[in-house]
Structures are given as C-alpha cells and as structure tokens.
Design a protein around this motif. Structure first.
Motif, PDB file in Angstrom:
ATOM      1  N   PRO A  21     107.744 102.675   9.544  1.00 42.35           N
ATOM      2  CA  PRO A  21     107.845 103.116   7.915  1.00 42.35           C
ATOM      3  C   PRO A  21     109.501 102.572   7.604  1.00 42.35           C
ATOM      4  O   PRO A  21     110.150 102.623   8.465  1.00 42.35           O
ATOM      5  CB  PRO A  21     107.883 104.539   7.876  1.00 42.35           C
ATOM      6  CG  PRO A  21     106.892 105.256   8.864  1.00 42.35           C
ATOM      7  CD  PRO A  21     107.233 104.050   9.864  1.00 42.35           C
ATOM      8  N   GLY A  22     109.484 101.805   6.359  1.00 42.09           N
ATOM      9  CA  GLY A  22     110.568 101.211   6.028  1.00 42.09           C
ATOM     10  C   GLY A  22     110.812  99.587   6.502  1.00 42.09           C
ATOM     11  O   GLY A  22     111.579  99.048   5.721  1.00 42.09           O
ATOM     12  N   THR A  23     109.838  99.279   7.333  1.00 44.03           N
ATOM     13  CA  THR A  23     109.735  97.917   7.679  1.00 44.03           C
ATOM     14  C   THR A  23     109.418  97.124   6.341  1.00 44.03           C
ATOM     15  O   THR A  23     108.497  97.207   5.771  1.00 44.03           O
ATOM     16  CB  THR A  23     108.817  97.457   8.837  1.00 44.03           C
ATOM     17  OG1 THR A  23     109.269  98.455   9.961  1.00 44.03           O
ATOM     18  CG2 THR A  23     108.859  96.194   9.279  1.00 44.03           C
ATOM     19  N   ARG A  24     110.015  96.101   6.166  1.00 46.75           N
ATOM     20  CA  ARG A  24     109.761  94.875   5.204  1.00 46.75           C
ATOM     21  C   ARG A  24     108.784  93.681   5.672  1.00 46.75           C
ATOM     22  O   ARG A  24     109.054  93.235   6.819  1.00 46.75           O
ATOM     23  CB  ARG A  24     110.879  94.372   4.363  1.00 46.75           C
ATOM     24  CG  ARG A  24     111.901  95.746   3.905  1.00 46.75           C
ATOM     25  CD  ARG A  24     113.004  94.927   3.070  1.00 46.75           C
ATOM     26  NE  ARG A  24     113.994  95.775   2.417  1.00 46.75           N
ATOM     27  CZ  ARG A  24     113.576  96.202   1.315  1.00 46.75           C
ATOM     28  NH1 ARG A  24     112.478  96.048   0.672  1.00 46.75           N
ATOM     29  NH2 ARG A  24     114.524  97.500   0.744  1.00 46.75           N
ATOM     30  N   VAL A  25     107.601  93.683   4.766  1.00 44.02           N
ATOM     31  CA  VAL A  25     106.537  92.714   5.317  1.00 44.02           C
ATOM     32  C   VAL A  25     106.301  91.833   4.142  1.00 44.02           C
ATOM     33  O   VAL A  25     106.580  92.287   2.955  1.00 44.02           O
ATOM     34  CB  VAL A  25     105.479  93.396   6.022  1.00 44.02           C
ATOM     35  CG1 VAL A  25     105.680  94.036   7.326  1.00 44.02           C
ATOM     36  CG2 VAL A  25     104.844  94.327   4.947  1.00 44.02           C
ATOM     37  N   THR A  26     105.563  90.723   4.237  1.00 43.84           N
ATOM     38  CA  THR A  26     104.998  89.955   3.004  1.00 43.84           C
ATOM     39  C   THR A  26     103.624  89.901   3.240  1.00 43.84           C
ATOM     40  O   THR A  26     103.135  89.609   4.257  1.00 43.84           O
ATOM     41  CB  THR A  26     105.574  88.596   3.269  1.00 43.84           C
ATOM     42  OG1 THR A  26     106.941  88.832   3.361  1.00 43.84           O
ATOM     43  CG2 THR A  26     105.268  87.850   2.065  1.00 43.84           C
ATOM     44  N   LEU A  27     102.924  90.109   2.061  1.00 42.01           N
ATOM     45  CA  LEU A  27     101.317  90.051   2.081  1.00 42.01           C
ATOM     46  C   LEU A  27     101.248  88.514   1.738  1.00 42.01           C
ATOM     47  O   LEU A  27     101.871  87.810   1.237  1.00 42.01           O
ATOM     48  CB  LEU A  27     100.865  90.926   0.782  1.00 42.01           C
ATOM     49  CG  LEU A  27     101.273  92.466   0.727  1.00 42.01           C
ATOM     50  CD1 LEU A  27     100.878  93.159  -0.360  1.00 42.01           C
ATOM     51  CD2 LEU A  27     100.760  93.012   2.147  1.00 42.01           C
TER      52      LEU A  27
END
Length: 372
Positions: A341-347
């Motif tokens: 939780p908290g990890t930034r990702v790109t869809l």
C-alpha cells in the motif's frame, strides 16, 4: 433456464436487465445504484442472484468426486455447512470460485456463478460413480445483505432463526409450504444471508421480503450496486479478476489450496509452478480519478494485448464509484515488488494510481469471507 421465474416478474415491472450469458439475466438496477449501495451498508439490500448455477452430486463416490473437483479437503464438512473453494484448470490456474454445500449424507451441491463451470464439473464427474444433475432451474437465489438482514429474514420467514446460524452454515425451512434454504453467507462485506427457494415460489418470497422490509429501510438492489459493494469488500468477479489466467496465490486465495493433501483437479499444474509464484498480485487501487464519468478513461485487462505487468505498472480488472468513499475504487494486478500500500503505479492509458489495502471496506467484525 436460470432465473426465468424472476426474469418474467422483473420484466413486468420494467426493471432493466443485464445479460450475463445467453438466456441468463439479472436486474441491473431498481432505482439509483448509489442509494441501493448505501442502503446495503446502512440498513438492508435485497438482491436476485438466481443466475447462480447449481449442480447436485449424489452416489457412491460423491465425496471422492467433491474431494477431487475442487481445491479444499472437505471430508469432514458436516451436513448443514458449506465451504468457499476454488475450481482449477488442468494447469492449476483458477477457473472460478465456488461453494460446496453438504446437504445430507451422500448428497452435495456445487454452486458457481458461471454456466460454463457446470460443463467443466460434469466432465470431471465422468470419472466417478456419481449422479451429476444440473438443478439450476429448480431454484431462485436471493441475497439479503446489511445490518438489518437478520431482522428481515426472521420477520419474513417464521421458523428461521438467522441470528444463531453460524457463518457458512445453512438450515432448511418452509415458505408457504415450499422448501427453502437459508445460508449465512454474503458478497457485499456485510453480514447477510442467501435464500434458496423453489422457482415457482420465488416471486411470492420476493414480494414478502419487500413488504416486511418497508419498516427496515430495505431496498431492492441490482448488479451495479452489487458490483460496487464487492469491489469495496475486495471480492473477485470471474469475468474480471479471473479474465487473466491466474494461480490462487496471485488472487490472494492460496489459503484455499493444499497441494500436499493429495491429488485434485489442477494440483499437478500447481505443483509444477509453485516455486515461481506469484508472478503478479491482486491489490486494491486508487486511480487518480474521482467521478464516475472518469471510468470511461480506463482500460481493463481484456483490452490490453499480451497483458504485460512490469514494475511500476498495473492492470486494472474492476473499477466502480464508491458512494461510501466518494471516489473511484479499483482492483487490479501489479508486480510483487509493487504490492505494498502506498506504491505509485501507472494504469494502461497513462492514468496514475496508488496501491491500496484490499479490502477497502473492512469493519471491525467477523465477516463472511473470513470464515471457512
């Protein structure tokens, strides 16, 4: 055909229907899906789940068949109890989730949400001395979910005592002379019940529940509300989270498998790859979008050729506007390194998102999905 009795009843009321498969429909909505969602969280929601397929298995080797057809060891499952389980393909990936009901003695039910699953199960049955019957059309299935669910069932069905029924337990009773099963189980994240009633009596039971529910702020609810509720609760939908072939560990359900208990369908495939799992993980996602109109920007797993999941990227499987959290919530797959939780990702499509705990909604009480 599944849901015929209710399909005609709802068509007469001009309730919009969602086509799930040829000849299989379910109500899409009865009113405002947002209000249906919130009613389930605050008081009580009534859902038609008659699209569920059900097979009855009897015969000399019925327990051996049940033991092989799904992933859990259930030889000690007593009559009057059901178990949440998985159906696997030969390669060990998840075909669907399901429930096994021990009706009595050498008599079991297998209930699943996809019509194709029964063909899979019937094919397996050919190797066992069992009688396999599709009994889907004999029943309707209603889900009563929410804080007032117990009161609604108790007042609508004299003789049932829902409050003392354990999670994943079920009891048999009567409604106007018709056989009715009440199971303590749910899909919404709330405490609730499923009622299995003979098809001919389904409209009368639905009307009875609505009548009694007037004093309990009951709302009839459709698929749109069920979908946003189950996303908040982190539950799978086979046409979404299982659209990409995934192993149990990759959808957070390794607890439902024990590859060392003996042979079951798909156990060989699972053993062969166990050291390389998980390749990806199912997580909650908070996309950088807040309104329901933003859903049109999203690409789902089925839209993406090859379904690549690399570091820093996420494949979204489900998304809905949550009236409870006043924002878009989503489920999807990320690489193991990005599962925190908290990890930034790109869809896909370049939409940024943040990994979140799954489930989003987890009140401090014993939930049906935590039980066996």
């Amino acid at each position: 055909m599944p849901g015929v009795a209710l399909h005609d009843y709802f068509a007469g009321l001009r309730v919009p229907q969602l086509d799930l498969a040829p000849g299989v429909t379910t109500p899409l909505r009865f009113s405002n899906p947002r209000e249906e969602h919130l009613a389930t969280r605050r008081s009580c929601g009534l859902f038609d789940f008659s699209f569920m397929d059900c097979a009855e298995i009897t015969g000399r080797e019925c327990l051996a068949y049940i033991d092989y057809a799904q992933t859990r060891r259930l030889d000690s499952l007593p009559s009057g109890k059901l178990a949440y389980t998985l159906l696997l393909r030969e390669d060990g990936t998840v075909l669907n989730d399901a429930t096994v009901w021990h009706i009595e003695g050498d008599r079991y039910w297998l209930m699943t949400g996809c019509r194709g699953d029964l063909r899979h199960l019937q094919h397996i049955a050919g190797s066992f001395d069992v009688i396999f019957r599709d009994i889907t059309s004999q029943h309707a299935v209603f889900a009563v979910q929410g804080p007032h669910a117990s009161a609604l069932v108790a007042q609508s069905l004299p003789g049932f005592v829902p409050a003392v029924t354990p999670y994943y337990g079920f009891v048999e009773g009567r409604f106007r002379g018709a056989r009715c099963l009440m199971a303590r189980i749910g899909y919404s994240g709330e405490s609730g019940y499923e009622l299995v009633i003979e098809s001919a009596h389904a409209p009368a039971l639905w009307q009875r529940l609505l009548e009694v529910g007037k004093l309990l702020d009951l709302r009839p609810c459709g698929f749109e509300a069920a979908d946003s509720l189950r996303i908040e609760a982190g539950h799978l939908l086979f046409s979404r989270e299982l659209a990409l072939p995934a192993y149990p560990a990759e959808v957070g359900l390794s607890r439902l498998t024990d590859v060392y208990r003996g042979r079951f369908h798909g156990s060989g495939g699972l053993l062969a790859v166990r050291r390389s799992l998980p390749r990806f993980c199912l997580v909650g996602l908070l996309p950088a979008a807040r309104s329901s109109t933003d859903l049109e920007r999203f690409q789902y797993i089925a839209d993406i050729p090859g379904n690549p999941i690399g570091a820093g990227t996420a494949l979204m499987t489900s998304a809905a506007y949550s009236p409870l959290f006043s924002r878009i919530l989503a489920l999807g797959f990320v690489s193991p390194a990005d599962r925190y939780p908290g990890t930034r990702v790109t869809l896909a499509g370049g939409v940024p998102a943040i990994v979140a705990r799954r489930p989003f909604y987890d009140p401090a009480k014993a939930l049906p999905r935590r039980a066996s």
